[in-house]
Design a protein around this motif. Structure first.
Motif, mmCIF file in Angstrom:
data_model
loop_
_atom_site.group_PDB
_atom_site.id
_atom_site.type_symbol
_atom_site.label_atom_id
_atom_site.label_comp_id
_atom_site.label_asym_id
_atom_site.label_seq_id
_atom_site.Cartn_x
_atom_site.Cartn_y
_atom_site.Cartn_z
ATOM 1 N N VAL A 180 87.101 151.139 -11.104
ATOM 2 C CA VAL A 180 87.542 150.452 -9.884
ATOM 3 C C VAL A 180 86.688 149.199 -9.705
ATOM 4 C CG1 VAL A 180 87.628 150.600 -7.348
ATOM 5 C CG2 VAL A 180 88.475 152.508 -8.747
ATOM 6 N N ASP A 189 90.884 145.239 -4.061
ATOM 7 C CA ASP A 189 90.312 146.114 -5.096
ATOM 8 C C ASP A 189 91.428 146.560 -6.027
ATOM 9 O OD1 ASP A 189 91.676 148.240 -3.771
ATOM 10 O OD2 ASP A 189 89.910 148.717 -2.576
ATOM 11 N N PHE A 190 91.056 147.179 -7.135
ATOM 12 C CA PHE A 190 92.056 147.694 -8.080
ATOM 13 C C PHE A 190 91.389 148.659 -9.040
ATOM 14 C CE2 PHE A 190 90.660 145.109 -11.700
ATOM 15 C CZ PHE A 190 90.045 144.034 -11.078
ATOM 16 N N LYS A 191 92.241 149.432 -9.732
ATOM 17 C CA LYS A 191 91.773 150.422 -10.698
ATOM 18 C C LYS A 191 92.316 150.091 -12.075
ATOM 19 C CE LYS A 191 94.115 153.819 -11.609
ATOM 20 N NZ LYS A 191 95.030 154.299 -12.674
ATOM 21 N N ASP A 251 100.650 149.993 -6.897
ATOM 22 C CA ASP A 251 100.179 151.384 -6.850
ATOM 23 C C ASP A 251 98.687 151.465 -7.152
ATOM 24 O OD1 ASP A 251 102.611 152.587 -6.305
ATOM 25 O OD2 ASP A 251 102.687 153.773 -8.152
ATOM 26 N N THR A 252 98.166 150.507 -7.905
ATOM 27 C CA THR A 252 96.781 150.611 -8.402
ATOM 28 C C THR A 252 95.872 149.490 -7.878
ATOM 29 O OG1 THR A 252 97.281 149.341 -10.405
ATOM 30 C CG2 THR A 252 97.577 151.729 -10.539
ATOM 31 N N CYS A 253 96.434 148.631 -7.024
ATOM 32 C CA CYS A 253 95.645 147.522 -6.452
ATOM 33 C C CYS A 253 95.803 147.541 -4.934
ATOM 34 C CB CYS A 253 96.184 146.166 -6.914
ATOM 35 S SG CYS A 253 96.262 145.917 -8.697
ATOM 36 N N ARG A 254 94.855 146.936 -4.218
ATOM 37 C CA ARG A 254 95.089 146.618 -2.804
ATOM 38 C C ARG A 254 95.311 145.116 -2.693
ATOM 39 N NH1 ARG A 254 91.235 150.890 -1.548
ATOM 40 N NH2 ARG A 254 92.417 152.537 -0.492
ATOM 41 N N GLU A 295 88.157 156.099 -15.032
ATOM 42 C CA GLU A 295 88.881 155.112 -14.234
ATOM 43 C C GLU A 295 87.851 154.121 -13.704
ATOM 44 O OE1 GLU A 295 91.427 156.982 -11.329
ATOM 45 O OE2 GLU A 295 92.622 157.924 -12.909
ATOM 46 N N ALA A 328 87.173 148.492 1.385
ATOM 47 C CA ALA A 328 88.375 149.186 1.876
ATOM 48 C C ALA A 328 88.335 150.617 1.353
ATOM 49 C CB ALA A 328 89.648 148.481 1.398
ATOM 50 N N GLY A 329 89.270 151.424 1.839
ATOM 51 C CA GLY A 329 89.513 152.746 1.278
ATOM 52 C C GLY A 329 88.276 153.614 1.211
ATOM 53 N N SER A 330 88.071 154.235 0.044
ATOM 54 C CA SER A 330 86.995 155.231 -0.080
ATOM 55 C C SER A 330 85.614 154.586 0.069
ATOM 56 C CB SER A 330 87.090 155.978 -1.413
ATOM 57 O OG SER A 330 86.734 155.142 -2.490
ATOM 58 N N LEU A 331 85.470 153.313 -0.278
ATOM 59 C CA LEU A 331 84.153 152.674 -0.130
ATOM 60 C C LEU A 331 83.813 152.514 1.348
ATOM 61 C CD1 LEU A 331 81.633 151.399 -1.376
ATOM 62 C CD2 LEU A 331 82.832 149.188 -1.319
ATOM 63 N N TYR A 355 84.997 156.537 -12.280
ATOM 64 C CA TYR A 355 85.444 157.876 -11.873
ATOM 65 C C TYR A 355 85.894 158.632 -13.115
ATOM 66 C CZ TYR A 355 85.535 155.893 -7.153
ATOM 67 O OH TYR A 355 85.183 155.293 -5.967
ATOM 68 N N ARG A 389 100.244 155.703 1.686
ATOM 69 C CA ARG A 389 99.125 156.585 2.046
ATOM 70 C C ARG A 389 98.981 156.701 3.563
ATOM 71 N NH1 ARG A 389 96.272 153.021 -1.711
ATOM 72 N NH2 ARG A 389 96.123 153.998 -3.759
ATOM 73 N N ARG A 407 85.997 145.997 -6.960
ATOM 74 C CA ARG A 407 86.191 145.705 -5.534
ATOM 75 C C ARG A 407 85.635 144.338 -5.169
ATOM 76 N NH1 ARG A 407 87.178 150.626 -2.791
ATOM 77 N NH2 ARG A 407 86.520 152.473 -3.963
HETATM 78 O O1 C5P Z 1 90.662 155.056 -2.869
HETATM 79 P P1 C5P Z 1 89.780 153.910 -3.277
HETATM 80 O O2 C5P Z 1 89.375 153.020 -2.148
HETATM 81 O O3 C5P Z 1 88.584 154.375 -4.083
HETATM 82 O O4 C5P Z 1 90.672 153.034 -4.281
HETATM 83 C C1 C5P Z 1 90.198 151.824 -4.828
HETATM 84 C C2 C5P Z 1 91.345 151.146 -5.599
HETATM 85 O O5 C5P Z 1 91.665 151.899 -6.761
HETATM 86 C C3 C5P Z 1 92.634 151.036 -4.803
HETATM 87 O O6 C5P Z 1 93.263 149.800 -5.137
HETATM 88 C C4 C5P Z 1 93.480 152.202 -5.291
HETATM 89 O O7 C5P Z 1 94.848 151.919 -5.231
HETATM 90 C C5 C5P Z 1 93.021 152.325 -6.741
HETATM 91 N N1 C5P Z 1 93.044 153.702 -7.238
HETATM 92 C C6 C5P Z 1 94.005 154.101 -8.169
HETATM 93 N N2 C5P Z 1 94.016 155.379 -8.667
HETATM 94 C C7 C5P Z 1 93.089 156.272 -8.277
HETATM 95 C C8 C5P Z 1 92.105 155.894 -7.335
HETATM 96 C C9 C5P Z 1 92.102 154.591 -6.824
HETATM 97 O O8 C5P Z 1 94.853 153.287 -8.553
HETATM 98 N N3 C5P Z 1 93.111 157.499 -8.798
#
Ligand code: C5P
Length: 238
Positions: free
Chosen positions: A92, A175-177, A196-199, A90, A98-101, A121, A215, A94
């Motif tokens: 990511v 950010d996004f994945k 679901d996969t972007c902020r 995966e 935000a988030g995990s960072l 990841y 979340r 940024r």
């Molecule tokens: O949780 P984190 O800050 O690492 O997420 C970074 C971006 O990746 C966020 O936009 C989150 O929605 C996305 N993500 C995802 N699927 C995951 C992990 C993160 O879509 N398994």
């Protein structure tokens, strides 16, 4: 094409084979999960919104020369895509902390990054998708260095295109994945691109228009996703 047996069921989508080995059939579900599946809910219409939002992003990216798996939107919840052998990494990207960072480096959410950051990841639910680097990817032969060059170039190009596009919708792409796979040996962008996969943060109000609403128990997830679709459609119909 004809839909055939289900190949795979993920947290948010089901993937079916078709009578054409080059084409898969994807169905978006209403399930929402977070924290590696520990938190779960059904959100009315989420699958419909993400299917339509993803289709619009993929079509927009294809127009700008990004190779994606998207083929066509079939109906509310379903799309056809090119069959991919998924690369278990995966990616990511940024632009803003935000988030995990934010947790990992102890910097507040909202801190602007001077240039985009890419992270990798290992896609493994049982392990909670651990962070890896390009040495792991090469040593475990999950992707060749040439494939990684393609993946990084596509990820950065997607970031540039979507950052500018979201900017025009008054939204910060935080950010996004992304996920990638091989189709007849070529690297293509796969999976989905959705809230679901972007902020996504509204530029004026800083309101979160993405899965962080789920979340963080902020409520209003369906409305936020509808707002993203509304702004996308408004812009793309011009
Ligand atoms: O949780 P984190 O800050 O690492 O997420 C970074 C971006 O990746 C966020 O936009 C989150 O929605 C996305 N993500 C995802 N699927 C995951 C992990 C993160 O879509 N398994």
């Amino acid at each position: 094409v004809q839909k055939q047996e289900q190949m795979y069921e993920g947290k948010a989508k089901k993937v079916f084979r078709t009578d054409d080995p080059n084409i898969y059939w994807i169905q978006y579900k209403d399930s929402a999960t977070a924290f590696n599946g520990e938190k779960k809910a059904e959100i009315d219409n989420k699958g419909i919104l993400n299917n339509r939002i993803s289709a619009l992003f993929f079509q927009y990216l294809e127009k700008q020369g990004v190779p994606t798996h998207f083929v066509e939107l079939l109906n509310d919840r379903e799309m056809l895509v090119k069959s991919l052998e998924i690369i278990p990494v995966e990616v990511v990207a940024r632009n803003i902390v935000a988030g995990s960072l934010s947790k990992r480096i102890g910097q507040p959410e909202g801190t602007l990054l001077a240039k985009p950051v890419l992270e990798f990841y290992y896609k493994d639910d049982a392990l909670g998708d651990p962070m890896i680097n390009e040495y792991h990817i090469a040593a475990l032969e999950w992707a060749t260095p040439e494939q990684m060059d393609a993946i990084k170039a596509i990820a950065l190009k997607v970031n540039e295109i979507l950052k500018e596009f979201m900017d025009s919708l008054n939204i910060d792409l935080v950010d996004f994945k992304l996920e990638f796979g091989l189709h007849n040996g070529t690297v293509l962008l796969g999976d989905e691109i959705s809230p679901d996969t972007c902020r996504f943060w509204d530029k004026d109000t800083k309101e979160k228009l993405d899965k962080d609403r789920f979340r963080r128990d902020l409520g209003g997830l369906e409305e936020a996703y509808r707002e993203i679709l509304r702004r996308l459609e408004g812009k793309l119909q011009d």
